[in-house]
Design an enzyme around this catalytic site. Sequence first.
Site, PDB file in Angstrom:
ATOM      1  N   SER A 159      51.355  61.408 102.597  1.00  0.00           N
ATOM      2  CA  SER A 159      52.476  62.017 101.944  1.00  0.00           C
ATOM      3  C   SER A 159      53.798  61.336 101.926  1.00  0.00           C
ATOM      4  O   SER A 159      53.693  60.098 102.232  1.00  0.00           O
ATOM      5  CB  SER A 159      52.718  63.143 103.331  1.00  0.00           C
ATOM      6  OG  SER A 159      54.002  63.724 103.188  1.00  0.00           O
ATOM      7  N   TYR A 172      52.241  65.527 112.114  1.00  0.00           N
ATOM      8  CA  TYR A 172      52.160  65.409 110.766  1.00  0.00           C
ATOM      9  C   TYR A 172      52.200  63.972 110.219  1.00  0.00           C
ATOM     10  O   TYR A 172      51.566  63.225 109.533  1.00  0.00           O
ATOM     11  CB  TYR A 172      52.870  66.274 109.955  1.00  0.00           C
ATOM     12  CG  TYR A 172      52.615  66.424 108.545  1.00  0.00           C
ATOM     13  CD1 TYR A 172      51.629  67.155 108.094  1.00  0.00           C
ATOM     14  CD2 TYR A 172      53.249  66.038 107.580  1.00  0.00           C
ATOM     15  CE1 TYR A 172      50.998  67.389 106.610  1.00  0.00           C
ATOM     16  CE2 TYR A 172      52.751  66.005 106.107  1.00  0.00           C
ATOM     17  CZ  TYR A 172      52.142  66.660 105.630  1.00  0.00           C
ATOM     18  OH  TYR A 172      51.489  66.819 104.268  1.00  0.00           O
TER      19      TYR A 172
END
Length: 292
Positions: A159, A172
Amino acid sequence: MGIGDLVGRVTGRGGPALDVAGATVVVTGAAGGMGEHIAKGFARRGADLAVVDRDEEGLARVVGEIEAETQVRVTSYVVDLADREAVTDLAARLRDGHPPVRVLVNNAGVALGGRFTEITEDEFDWLLEVNLHTPIRLTRALLPIMLENGEGQVVNLSSLFGILGVPGQTAYSTSKFGLRGFNEALRNELSAEDCSVGVTSVHPGGIATNIAKNARTGSGVDPAEAEQGKRKFDKVLRYPAAKAGEEIVQAALARRSRLLIGMDARALDALVRATPSSYWSYLGPVMDRAGR
Ligand SMILES: NC(=O)c1ccc[n+]([C@@H]2O[C@H](COP(=O)([O-])OP(=O)(O)OC[C@H]3O[C@@H](n4cnc5c(N)ncnc54)[C@H](O)[C@@H]3O)[C@@H](O)[C@H]2O)c1
């Protein structure tokens, strides 16, 4: 080393394009979001598919659409990728059931909102299981087959948050930085061995999917704040999922080692390189305004 090899190494392209027609591509998280488009993109290029998701209904819809549009064989696995035993079993079924596997796309991922002090150890571990340990376990199971077959590509969805650390996203960001580290170290191991199996590390910016709506929230987060946080993130997810999925397929086939998706990912990657320890002081206020 010839000039072609040199250009390939500098630009991160890892040799001749992969042909997936008649081979198998494994895609996790294929019931929606980017995974759906990744699966469809490979099917349109003639690859048989092994698709995995916990969402049985969504997966059946995507498989139906692929079968209506193409002639490829599609095998579905309904599995919760947070369940370690189920993943061990899945890994064995994929390994034994799909000998011509050429591409593994570890796409399934989850988000968990909340500052570090607001999420429990179990909540943090759940996220690491889905986003980090499962991709590593599936790579461990399928990489030997690709090496034996002589070619392949592992594609792991990190990401933009695997490049920059975001407040309220500790779990995350930890998982996505971890996956990026795994991708880069494994890629360098494989390229040092000069084999034709590569690794693509994918770093999307904000993509218009249901990831923010599907996100869990730490049990210590105030519910009103949690709703506001979800809305804020959902607002910055704008890039079309179908376009992102197609870029991922093309990057895998071109054996690219790194893919940034969207202007936001490209610009912020540059910002982090230029200001590695202070980027959040510039970016925080901008993110706040964008999410309002
Ligand atoms: N959307 C974004 O802006 C964005 C940005 C950067 C990275 N990513 C990453 O891209 C990947 C795909 O995300 P997306 O945006 O398409 O999300 P999404 O929520 O739209 O889709 C994720 C898919 O994974 C499946 N999934 C989630 N947890 C699972 C589990 N435990 N077991 C089995 N299946 C599970 C879901 O059912 C869903 O079909 C993720 O790894 C995500 O972290 C997304």
